[in-house]
Design an enzyme around this catalytic site. Structure first.
Site, PDB file in Angstrom:
ATOM      1  CG  ASP A  14       8.405  -4.428   0.780  1.00  0.00           C
ATOM      2  OD1 ASP A  14       7.835  -3.750  -0.198  1.00  0.00           O
ATOM      3  OD2 ASP A  14       8.899  -3.992   1.923  1.00  0.00           O
ATOM      4  CG  ASN A 156       0.482   8.681   2.815  1.00  0.00           C
ATOM      5  OD1 ASN A 156      -0.154   9.642   2.572  1.00  0.00           O
ATOM      6  ND2 ASN A 156       0.428   7.282   2.971  1.00  0.00           N
ATOM      7  CD  GLU A 193       4.793   2.835  -1.249  1.00  0.00           C
ATOM      8  OE1 GLU A 193       5.551   2.912  -0.242  1.00  0.00           O
ATOM      9  OE2 GLU A 193       4.798   1.523  -1.129  1.00  0.00           O
ATOM     10  CG  HIS A 257       9.088  -1.933  -2.586  1.00  0.00           C
ATOM     11  ND1 HIS A 257       8.695  -0.833  -1.990  1.00  0.00           N
ATOM     12  CD2 HIS A 257      10.423  -2.340  -3.301  1.00  0.00           C
ATOM     13  CE1 HIS A 257       9.671  -0.548  -1.608  1.00  0.00           C
ATOM     14  NE2 HIS A 257      10.969  -1.286  -1.561  1.00  0.00           N
ATOM     15  NE  ARG A 291       3.433  -6.694   1.180  1.00  0.00           N
ATOM     16  CZ  ARG A 291       4.033  -5.600   1.547  1.00  0.00           C
ATOM     17  NH1 ARG A 291       3.607  -3.867   0.822  1.00  0.00           N
ATOM     18  NH2 ARG A 291       4.559  -5.471   2.886  1.00  0.00           N
TER      19      ARG A 291
END
Length: 340
Positions: A14, A156, A193, A257, A291
């Site tokens: 992120d 979600n 998201e 993200h 990540r």
């Protein structure tokens, strides 16, 4: 054209990069989800080796005491703000996480000082799972875009936008911009998201991420005209296909993200995103630390739309185990891989 090596910063998902005061300021989800840290450097390539300063730690109990996710650093009216999500417990009765969005403020010139003040939770009409707040100021008006669960809509999270009264308070009712509806948005989880603003000529873009956080994770795109009413869903057009996704040929899986910044030349648009370089993930992909933050050049099509290309292959060493590295990445960080 700018050329960069990848990964940019190891084990930081992120990723958020803000170019301010001639420096690149970087924050991201810590792999242990317990702190918010900032590092900065005059070039993107130096971020991996830049010292990391922890500016906030999770609470011992209650709100924001678990799973601190996706901090973003913003500069608004001369002050620094960090938007982040944190949970109170593992799950609520419905099975959803208990994350809510929170804001920190620092009025010092240097955001790595210890003068961060908690401004509290961003209160939304729906008291439900919410995360990934991002913000921008357009023509003197601050907007917030975030992901949140609506119990009347399957999935979600959806994306919402509102105008802000101040950097920690909404001024208008939230308006839904997008919900998971296409097949590529609904793999493993129905998720929209991780929004991020991008500007070019007379267009405003919002990228977002969809599906589960493993290989299916991909980036979508919303587009509006400058001057349009951004609180009107009709002002936004949604791409029916992902604009950035897994590239097995380059060994890059589940990109998403992201944030955007400018290259050192001050003109070239860059996409900062996270991605894995393997698919054999043990357990929940969310808790695999690899990540890594990466960078790609945004090119522009003749019609003014962005071309994000594909995730580029690694040119630098990265870990292949679930061991959490020190902030500097360890002794191999920055080494070029043998295939290059």
């Amino acid at each position: 054209m700018a050329v960069y090596n990848n990964p940019l910063v190891l084990q930081r998902a992120d990723p958020w990069v803000l170019k301010e005061q001639g420096e690149y300021w970087f924050t991201a989800s810590d792999p242990e989800y317990n702190v918010i840290a900032i590092r900065h450097a005059s070039t993107l390539a130096d971020l991996q080796s830049a010292p990391e300063t922890v500016v906030w730690r999770k609470h011992d109990e209650g709100a924001a005491s678990k799973y601190i996710w996706a901090p973003e650093l913003h500069r608004v009216n001369g002050a620094w703000y960090i938007y982040f999500a944190g949970a109170a417990t593992d799950f609520e009765a419905s099975g959803m996480p208990t994350h809510r969005m929170f804001v920190l403020e620092n009025t010092d010139e240097d955001p790595t000082t210890d003068n961060w003040v908690e401004k509290g939770q961003i209160i939304t009409p729906m008291d439900s799972f919410s995360l990934d707040a991002t913000s921008t100021v357009i023509d003197g008006v601050q907007y917030l875009v975030w992901a949140q669960k609506d119990y009347d809509i399957p999935g979600n999270s959806n994306l919402y936008i509102a105008r802000m009264k101040n950097p920690w308070t909404l001024e208008t009712e939230p308006v839904m911009l997008t919900k998971p509806e296409y097949d590529w948005e609904c793999i493993d989880f129905l998720v929209n998201e991780g929004p991020a603003f991008l500007f070019h000529d007379d267009k405003i873009f919002i990228t977002y991420s969809a599906s589960g956080t493993g290989v299916p994770y991909a980036v979508g795109l919303l587009t509006a005209d400058r001057g349009a009413d951004l609180l009107d869903p009709a002002s936004w057009t949604k791409s029916p296909v992902p604009v950035f996704k897994t590239c097995a040929e380059n060994g890059q899986y589940g990109p998403g993200h992201n944030s955007f910044t400018k290259a050192e030349d001050g003109e070239t648009d860059l996409m900062i995103y996270h991605c894995r370089n393997y698919t054999d993930i043990k357990g929940d992909p969310l808790f695999d630390p690899n990540r890594h933050a990466r960078v790609g050049v945004v090119r522009w099509n003749a019609d003014g739309t962005p071309d994000f290309g594909v995730p580029e292959p690694d040119t630098l060493w990265s870990p292949s185990t679930t061991e959490v590295l020190p902030a500097d990445g360890g002794p191999h960080a920055g080494e070029r891989i043998a295939a290059v």
